[in-house]
Design a protein around this motif. Structure first.
Motif, PDB file in Angstrom:
ATOM      1  N   ASN A  38      -6.881   0.804  -7.494  1.00  0.00           N
ATOM      2  CA  ASN A  38      -8.009   0.770  -6.558  1.00  0.00           C
ATOM      3  C   ASN A  38      -8.959  -0.316  -7.029  1.00  0.00           C
ATOM      4  O   ASN A  38      -9.841  -0.090  -7.835  1.00  0.00           O
ATOM      5  CB  ASN A  38      -8.699   2.125  -6.472  1.00  0.00           C
ATOM      6  CG  ASN A  38      -9.903   2.132  -5.542  1.00  0.00           C
ATOM      7  OD1 ASN A  38     -10.950   2.638  -5.886  1.00  0.00           O
ATOM      8  ND2 ASN A  38      -9.776   1.560  -4.365  1.00  0.00           N
ATOM      9  N   ASP A  70      -3.478   0.145  -3.732  1.00  0.00           N
ATOM     10  CA  ASP A  70      -2.288  -0.703  -3.723  1.00  0.00           C
ATOM     11  C   ASP A  70      -1.365  -0.343  -4.871  1.00  0.00           C
ATOM     12  O   ASP A  70      -1.769   0.325  -5.833  1.00  0.00           O
ATOM     13  CB  ASP A  70      -2.668  -2.183  -3.885  1.00  0.00           C
ATOM     14  CG  ASP A  70      -3.300  -2.760  -2.644  1.00  0.00           C
ATOM     15  OD1 ASP A  70      -2.761  -2.554  -1.547  1.00  0.00           O
ATOM     16  OD2 ASP A  70      -4.343  -3.440  -2.781  1.00  0.00           O
ATOM     17  N   GLN A 126       0.833  -1.194   0.000  1.00  0.00           N
ATOM     18  CA  GLN A 126       0.000   0.000   0.000  1.00  0.00           C
ATOM     19  C   GLN A 126       0.872   1.251   0.000  1.00  0.00           C
ATOM     20  O   GLN A 126       1.810   1.353   0.778  1.00  0.00           O
ATOM     21  CB  GLN A 126      -0.914  -0.004   1.229  1.00  0.00           C
ATOM     22  CG  GLN A 126      -1.977   1.065   1.172  1.00  0.00           C
ATOM     23  CD  GLN A 126      -3.013   0.905   2.278  1.00  0.00           C
ATOM     24  OE1 GLN A 126      -2.784   0.235   3.274  1.00  0.00           O
ATOM     25  NE2 GLN A 126      -4.155   1.541   2.101  1.00  0.00           N
ATOM     26  N   PRO A 185      -1.542   5.794   5.309  1.00  0.00           N
ATOM     27  CA  PRO A 185      -1.857   5.221   4.000  1.00  0.00           C
ATOM     28  C   PRO A 185      -2.534   6.216   3.048  1.00  0.00           C
ATOM     29  O   PRO A 185      -3.225   7.131   3.486  1.00  0.00           O
ATOM     30  CB  PRO A 185      -2.810   4.076   4.337  1.00  0.00           C
ATOM     31  CG  PRO A 185      -3.438   4.479   5.632  1.00  0.00           C
ATOM     32  CD  PRO A 185      -2.380   5.246   6.375  1.00  0.00           C
ATOM     33  N   VAL A 200      -5.416   6.288   0.306  1.00  0.00           N
ATOM     34  CA  VAL A 200      -6.616   5.476   0.115  1.00  0.00           C
ATOM     35  C   VAL A 200      -7.455   6.045  -1.029  1.00  0.00           C
ATOM     36  O   VAL A 200      -7.078   7.020  -1.679  1.00  0.00           O
ATOM     37  CB  VAL A 200      -7.446   5.398   1.423  1.00  0.00           C
ATOM     38  CG1 VAL A 200      -6.646   4.751   2.544  1.00  0.00           C
ATOM     39  CG2 VAL A 200      -7.948   6.767   1.841  1.00  0.00           C
ATOM     40  N   ARG A 217      -9.123   0.663  -0.292  1.00  0.00           N
ATOM     41  CA  ARG A 217      -7.680   0.386  -0.292  1.00  0.00           C
ATOM     42  C   ARG A 217      -7.068   0.716  -1.652  1.00  0.00           C
ATOM     43  O   ARG A 217      -7.608   0.394  -2.699  1.00  0.00           O
ATOM     44  CB  ARG A 217      -7.421  -1.070   0.055  1.00  0.00           C
ATOM     45  CG  ARG A 217      -5.940  -1.384   0.184  1.00  0.00           C
ATOM     46  CD  ARG A 217      -5.722  -2.822   0.618  1.00  0.00           C
ATOM     47  NE  ARG A 217      -4.338  -3.194   0.456  1.00  0.00           N
ATOM     48  CZ  ARG A 217      -3.446  -3.199   1.435  1.00  0.00           C
ATOM     49  NH1 ARG A 217      -3.812  -2.841   2.644  1.00  0.00           N
ATOM     50  NH2 ARG A 217      -2.201  -3.561   1.203  1.00  0.00           N
TER      51      ARG A 217
END
Length: 178
Positions: free
Chosen positions: A108, A117, A66, A163, A165, A115
């Protein structure tokens, strides 16, 4: 018995020995099709009180890791915050990060909800969850074409290693290019 002497060269020494034909050393690990790569690298960040919070990979970025927010001394980001922009003919963009021999795309996936990544990109190009539509005029908003969610900071706000997002509310990302 005869032995042959072998010499090992570092990548840097090989580049010097072979000359400018290795200009592609910094290119993605896989040749990407389906989009056109912009020259140079791009940085996306959210500024706050004189500090830039960059979208960045972990120092040892691996597939499916992430992305996180990172700050850098003097607001001078390192390679973990570098992205190559790959643009389709319809204007959609993919953010590609090259790390540890992998080409990773900012993704996504709908099965992961909010989340975001860094997923592997194959030679056939970024998958559907890696395409974003850009709007605005620096700063930009980025909306994922598959999920309809925006690239954003988490509800925890801006902070080192928090993170990155996706969600219904967008973050305005300032972009710089080298």
């Amino acid at each position: 018995m005869r032995f042959k002497t072998m010499t090992l060269m570092t990548a840097a020494a090989a580049a010097v020995a072979l000359g400018p034909s290795l200009a592609a050393v910094g290119s993605p690990a896989a040749a990407i099709t389906g989009c056109t790569e912009a020259s140079g690298v791009f940085y996306e960040y959210a500024p706050s009180n004189g500090i830039n919070y960059y979208v960045a990979a972990h120092n040892s970025a691996l597939p499916h890791s992430q992305p996180e927010l990172k700050t850098f001394p003097g607001n001078n980001p390192n390679g973990t915050a570098q992205f190559v922009r790959c643009t389709r003919s319809n204007g959609q963009i993919a953010f590609l990060h090259i790390a540890n021999g992998n080409t990773l795309g900012l993704s996504n996936n709908p099965s992961d909800g909010s989340r975001v990544d860094l997923d592997p990109v194959t030679s056939s190009g970024p998958n559907g969850s890696m395409w974003w539509v850009q709007s605005g005029s620096n700063p930009y908003l980025f909306k994922n074409t598959l999920t309809g969610l925006y690239l954003r900071v988490s509800n925890q706000g801006l902070g080192q290693y928090l993170p990155v997002v996706a969600g219904a509310h967008a973050t305005a990302w300032t972009e710089s290019h080298q």
